[in-house]
Design a protein around this motif. Structure first.
Motif, PDB file in Angstrom:
ATOM      1  N   PHE A 164       0.852  -1.187   0.000  1.00  0.00           N
ATOM      2  CA  PHE A 164       0.000   0.000   0.000  1.00  0.00           C
ATOM      3  C   PHE A 164       0.893   1.244   0.000  1.00  0.00           C
ATOM      4  O   PHE A 164       1.173   1.803   1.060  1.00  0.00           O
ATOM      5  CB  PHE A 164      -0.905   0.010   1.228  1.00  0.00           C
TER       6      PHE A 164
ATOM      7  N   GLN B  47      -7.480   1.185  -3.282  1.00  0.00           N
ATOM      8  CA  GLN B  47      -8.807   1.068  -3.903  1.00  0.00           C
ATOM      9  C   GLN B  47      -9.784   0.342  -2.988  1.00  0.00           C
ATOM     10  O   GLN B  47      -9.646  -0.858  -2.727  1.00  0.00           O
ATOM     11  CB  GLN B  47      -8.658   0.276  -5.183  1.00  0.00           C
ATOM     12  N   GLY B  48     -10.792   1.042  -2.496  1.00  0.00           N
ATOM     13  CA  GLY B  48     -11.864   0.387  -1.750  1.00  0.00           C
ATOM     14  C   GLY B  48     -11.532  -0.085  -0.362  1.00  0.00           C
ATOM     15  O   GLY B  48     -12.349  -0.741   0.285  1.00  0.00           O
ATOM     16  N   GLU B  49     -10.342   0.227   0.145  1.00  0.00           N
ATOM     17  CA  GLU B  49     -10.027  -0.225   1.502  1.00  0.00           C
ATOM     18  C   GLU B  49      -9.018   0.689   2.188  1.00  0.00           C
ATOM     19  O   GLU B  49      -8.366   1.518   1.552  1.00  0.00           O
ATOM     20  CB  GLU B  49      -9.497  -1.658   1.497  1.00  0.00           C
ATOM     21  N   GLY B  50      -8.913   0.546   3.489  1.00  0.00           N
ATOM     22  CA  GLY B  50      -7.946   1.302   4.263  1.00  0.00           C
ATOM     23  C   GLY B  50      -7.368   0.422   5.357  1.00  0.00           C
ATOM     24  O   GLY B  50      -8.022  -0.515   5.823  1.00  0.00           O
ATOM     25  N   LEU B  51      -6.139   0.717   5.742  1.00  0.00           N
ATOM     26  CA  LEU B  51      -5.487  -0.034   6.820  1.00  0.00           C
ATOM     27  C   LEU B  51      -4.868   0.997   7.750  1.00  0.00           C
ATOM     28  O   LEU B  51      -4.108   1.856   7.295  1.00  0.00           O
ATOM     29  CB  LEU B  51      -4.405  -0.955   6.235  1.00  0.00           C
ATOM     30  N   THR B  52      -5.241   0.962   9.025  1.00  0.00           N
ATOM     31  CA  THR B  52      -4.758   1.957   9.972  1.00  0.00           C
ATOM     32  C   THR B  52      -4.021   1.276  11.116  1.00  0.00           C
ATOM     33  O   THR B  52      -4.533   0.324  11.705  1.00  0.00           O
ATOM     34  CB  THR B  52      -5.936   2.777  10.535  1.00  0.00           C
TER      35      THR B  52
ATOM     36  N   LEU C 193      -6.299  -7.850   0.573  1.00  0.00           N
ATOM     37  CA  LEU C 193      -4.907  -7.772   1.005  1.00  0.00           C
ATOM     38  C   LEU C 193      -4.778  -7.120   2.378  1.00  0.00           C
ATOM     39  O   LEU C 193      -4.026  -7.591   3.243  1.00  0.00           O
ATOM     40  CB  LEU C 193      -4.128  -6.974  -0.046  1.00  0.00           C
ATOM     41  N   GLY C 194      -5.538  -6.061   2.590  1.00  0.00           N
ATOM     42  CA  GLY C 194      -5.480  -5.360   3.871  1.00  0.00           C
ATOM     43  C   GLY C 194      -5.887  -6.258   5.025  1.00  0.00           C
ATOM     44  O   GLY C 194      -5.277  -6.230   6.096  1.00  0.00           O
TER      45      GLY C 194
ATOM     46  N   LEU D 119      -3.029  -8.714   5.662  1.00  0.00           N
ATOM     47  CA  LEU D 119      -1.938  -8.049   6.384  1.00  0.00           C
ATOM     48  C   LEU D 119      -2.297  -7.846   7.849  1.00  0.00           C
ATOM     49  O   LEU D 119      -1.493  -8.107   8.743  1.00  0.00           O
ATOM     50  CB  LEU D 119      -1.621  -6.687   5.742  1.00  0.00           C
TER      51      LEU D 119
ATOM     52  N   HIS E 269     -15.494  -3.891   8.590  1.00  0.00           N
ATOM     53  CA  HIS E 269     -14.392  -3.255   9.301  1.00  0.00           C
ATOM     54  C   HIS E 269     -13.942  -4.170  10.441  1.00  0.00           C
ATOM     55  O   HIS E 269     -14.752  -4.897  10.995  1.00  0.00           O
ATOM     56  CB  HIS E 269     -14.845  -1.910   9.897  1.00  0.00           C
TER      57      HIS E 269
ATOM     58  N   HIS F  57      -8.736  -2.461   9.873  1.00  0.00           N
ATOM     59  CA  HIS F  57      -8.935  -2.592   8.436  1.00  0.00           C
ATOM     60  C   HIS F  57     -10.350  -2.149   8.089  1.00  0.00           C
ATOM     61  O   HIS F  57     -11.310  -2.543   8.737  1.00  0.00           O
ATOM     62  CB  HIS F  57      -8.734  -4.051   7.985  1.00  0.00           C
ATOM     63  N   ASP F  58     -10.469  -1.300   7.078  1.00  0.00           N
ATOM     64  CA  ASP F  58     -11.769  -0.854   6.585  1.00  0.00           C
ATOM     65  C   ASP F  58     -11.927  -1.330   5.158  1.00  0.00           C
ATOM     66  O   ASP F  58     -11.092  -1.032   4.309  1.00  0.00           O
ATOM     67  CB  ASP F  58     -11.865   0.682   6.603  1.00  0.00           C
ATOM     68  N   SER F  59     -12.988  -2.053   4.898  1.00  0.00           N
ATOM     69  CA  SER F  59     -13.276  -2.516   3.554  1.00  0.00           C
ATOM     70  C   SER F  59     -14.524  -1.783   3.091  1.00  0.00           C
ATOM     71  O   SER F  59     -15.586  -1.912   3.681  1.00  0.00           O
ATOM     72  CB  SER F  59     -13.512  -4.021   3.586  1.00  0.00           C
ATOM     73  N   TYR F  60     -14.371  -0.945   2.065  1.00  0.00           N
ATOM     74  CA  TYR F  60     -15.494  -0.123   1.622  1.00  0.00           C
ATOM     75  C   TYR F  60     -16.163  -0.697   0.386  1.00  0.00           C
ATOM     76  O   TYR F  60     -17.300  -0.403   0.097  1.00  0.00           O
ATOM     77  CB  TYR F  60     -15.013   1.289   1.284  1.00  0.00           C
ATOM     78  N   ASP F  61     -15.402  -1.514  -0.395  1.00  0.00           N
ATOM     79  CA  ASP F  61     -15.883  -1.846  -1.720  1.00  0.00           C
ATOM     80  C   ASP F  61     -15.183  -3.118  -2.205  1.00  0.00           C
ATOM     81  O   ASP F  61     -14.001  -3.308  -1.972  1.00  0.00           O
ATOM     82  CB  ASP F  61     -15.522  -0.671  -2.662  1.00  0.00           C
TER      83      ASP F  61
ATOM     84  N   VAL G   2     -14.148  -3.748  -4.894  1.00  0.00           N
ATOM     85  CA  VAL G   2     -13.036  -3.444  -5.792  1.00  0.00           C
ATOM     86  C   VAL G   2     -11.692  -3.642  -5.088  1.00  0.00           C
ATOM     87  O   VAL G   2     -10.664  -3.840  -5.715  1.00  0.00           O
ATOM     88  CB  VAL G   2     -13.161  -2.006  -6.350  1.00  0.00           C
ATOM     89  N   SER G   3     -11.717  -3.594  -3.737  1.00  0.00           N
ATOM     90  CA  SER G   3     -10.471  -3.743  -2.987  1.00  0.00           C
ATOM     91  C   SER G   3      -9.837  -5.113  -3.219  1.00  0.00           C
ATOM     92  O   SER G   3      -8.622  -5.263  -3.109  1.00  0.00           O
ATOM     93  CB  SER G   3     -10.719  -3.538  -1.500  1.00  0.00           C
TER      94      SER G   3
ATOM     95  N   THR H 116      -6.703  -5.466  -5.649  1.00  0.00           N
ATOM     96  CA  THR H 116      -5.313  -5.255  -5.242  1.00  0.00           C
ATOM     97  C   THR H 116      -4.654  -6.608  -4.971  1.00  0.00           C
ATOM     98  O   THR H 116      -3.497  -6.839  -5.336  1.00  0.00           O
ATOM     99  CB  THR H 116      -5.252  -4.369  -3.979  1.00  0.00           C
TER     100      THR H 116
END
Lengths: 255, 255, 255, 255
Positions: free
Chosen positions: C136, C214-219, D120-121, D124, D206, D222-226, D228-229, D232
């Motif tokens: 990422f 794309q479409g996700e976040g990792l914090t 992937l997020g 991880l 999430h 981890h936040d999964s919004y879509d 499409v993620s 990756t």
């Protein structure tokens, strides 16, 4: 003009924090300290007393009280009778006592505050949660505390849930045929909403209220790191009661 | 009793979302649709019009408008004149136009709403932020958006900062001899508070307002995941304007 | 088998915390304490010394050192020469000194640790951030500290950014024609990524690393509430150095 | 050099997302598409097939498969036999099938990936959680999903807890005489740790893993919004399998 303050119970943990806070605020002047057992006669120019009766003639506006449940009722009655607006952090008052003291405050045209919780941030969070729940009825509460806390959920979480349930139409949240594959996953149920209690070393006292609606979320979080935070509420109390002419129960009534 | 609703501009993105929302709410009944260019005469039993003038006699209570800035003023004027309470999401009204339409609404004793922002959660967050800032003057704002957004800080962040600066005594936050070893670290300065703009792929539109005080913190966060969230605000608008007798500018005035 | 521990500099803040930690861990046994100025000869059965030379024959495995930069180099050299694996929290070693001590440790076949930062959580966060950045590459850092901190961004934030920039292809984040309507909104720029520094009363030391894709976040977030947290790292260091045969610089090399 | 890619099942939701992703990546070249029922012969210059047998001679490196559980095993076998490294997102393989395909991949000296989860997020986060749990054995998991999800806790949360329980000494968290005043407050119990499941409209998928230790906390989110993620992960899979000579099960084995 400065507000003249007495602190009763100044030797205890909260009393000491109040002493420090009042001393450091240029808008406040300390004019008397009360502790039944101390031998000290004066601290940094401020007279120290063992008996409240000797303080009746002090030129004070506010009586801050962090004594014992036993002493607090009599102290508050004494303060009002002497013309001092009380700010009381001791718990254990009966509804009758509160009613009686409120009545006395009205007669004396004095403000006053008895507060079970001086954490201003926590009180604000509860108010905001109740306002938001009118528009966002789907809500869950996560409270997080150190792992030595014995009861779950926390008193603040339950009180928050109560305030929310007063403003929203009661509803069972989640999907109807929801299933817990491990019991307890969905948390404690309170009027259809869910409360989750996290207990971990390192944490102090934290609460999140999470509202969800179509395509959006609203989260309110309070973090309490230190007892010193209560003094923001005590300071607010002192400055508000001098403008009022009736005692109230609960910090929220001064906001 | 059901509220009868007209939707003007029902072919656009917002109009379509409004169509879906009104259709699915049992408390609302769709009685007319307006689009100047469509050939359709009826959709699911609801008559479709090309000219607003043909809709004057519809038995409607509310006129929802997601048209163009150009059309919206005339539409709103027409709606009020025809006895429909307008709920308008189009931007671009001048202060004079708003004043004029408000005047007309008073004469007609009709409620109405013109709102530049229908995100109810964002509006609530701004209100709570302004309430909290009275007691917690130290505050920073973090707004987080997708990385295709060009301007920073976001309009909502600046508006939040403005609302906060109206209620708190102006103050320079942070320590006086604070030093940025890399320029910009402390963010954008607005009346002594700081705003930080995060831009990352995957994000949609998010805002955090963080208040800090001795020993505690209070954080308000809004997450906007989808345009559909605006419909919660439109729905609220429809149900509120029928109870009012004056047009207002800004969703916050209906809360 | 218990690990026998000496603490040099046991009178300081960190030394006292180490004393408490070692005393309370049943796997560790305190066998000697060093302070040049104390008059005490023994504390809870543990002998106290003024000169390190008198400790050479103690039956110890590990030498914990929280003394001054000046004393630490000689102490570490002495510890290795005496057969004790050093765990040193004092900063200020030159690269040459570290190289020399590492060489000595290899000869003596002793493990050892010199660590500028014992916050295990912060070290883990940096490692995870470097791992995640491989996949990422879009990342921003928010660090939050109390409002008396003078420099921004924090040293830990800059070090985190450095580690990230070593593993990802350098890239300019955000949209190309991004515009700050208030200077600083997008934070400090470091190799194309952004660092934001929040300063508020009540906060202690916190850091968030936010990855977006794309479409996700990792914090990843680390919260440091209390200096006592360093002792988790010291404890880990003590238990690891006895298994090793070479001194390392940086807690991350023992993970 | 470009990697030549076939997509089997390109008409489905995931297949379409893969089509878009491959088309837009300059390092990848689409050389064939498979769907048993389509009438199209070519899409943007790429040949479309109804039968996999007709694709055996394509000059392809990787076979991406988002078909049905029924077709996927035979497709993967065919891909390996034809010299294409498979990247398969279909679930439902038996352990025997996976073993057999792995054996075939070794013989053919081809890499390959069968992955039940391409996020992937999330992968991880699970890895980091397992690493952190070695040093911070006190941990709770909060997973948050939309309110139409039926099962709690989520599969990812349970898998995360399993990975954590493999690396830490089993322990009962919280204080021994902890008491739930409302049942379920402390969440689901898994090997002594707690899992909390939040269900709210607006949320997508999430997960937070919170570690607590003396004076500090470490949070992984981890936040999964879509959907499409997932691409990756598919992209990573394509680029990794061409470097390998053995099929693996699980995206984590390519990190």
């Amino acid at each position: 003009m400065s507000i003249n303050v007495i602190i009763a119970g100044f030797k205890g943990k909260m009393g000491q924090a109040a002493y420090k806070m009042v001393s450091e605020d240029p808008e406040l002047t300390l004019v008397g300290l009360l502790d039944p057992f101390t031998d000290e006669k004066e601290i940094a120019g401020v007279p120290v007393f063992n008996r409240k009766e000797d303080m009746a003639d002090l030129d004070a506006h506010v009586w801050v009280d962090f004594t014992t449940p036993k002493a607090a009722y009599e102290n508050t009655d004494f303060a009002l009778s002497s013309g001092f607006a009380p700010v009381v952090g001791t718990t254990g008052f009966t509804p009758e006592q509160i009613e009686e003291l409120t009545e006395l405050s009205r007669k004396k045209e004095l403000g006053g505050l008895i507060a079970p919780n001086f954490a201003l941030g926590a009180v604000l969070l509860m108010q905001f949660a109740a306002q938001a729940a009118k528009y966002f009825p789907d809500v869950e509460i996560i409270e997080l505390h150190h792992d030595q806390k014995k009861d779950a959920p926390s008193g603040t979480a339950v009180k928050t849930a109560e305030l929310i349930s007063q403003v929203r139409t009661s509803k069972q949240q989640g999907v109807a045929d929801e299933e817990e594959t491990i019991a307890g996953a969905r948390g404690a149920e309170f009027d259809g909403m869910r409360i989750h209690s996290v207990r971990l070393p390192g944490l102090v006292a934290h609460q999140e209220v999470i509202f969800g609606s179509q395509g959006e979320g609203l989260t309110l979080r309070h973090d309490s790191y230190d007892r010193v935070s209560f003094m923001t509420g005590v300071n607010l109390g002192i400055k508000e009661v001098v403008k009022r002419s009736e005692l109230v129960y609960g910090l929220e009534h001064l906001l």
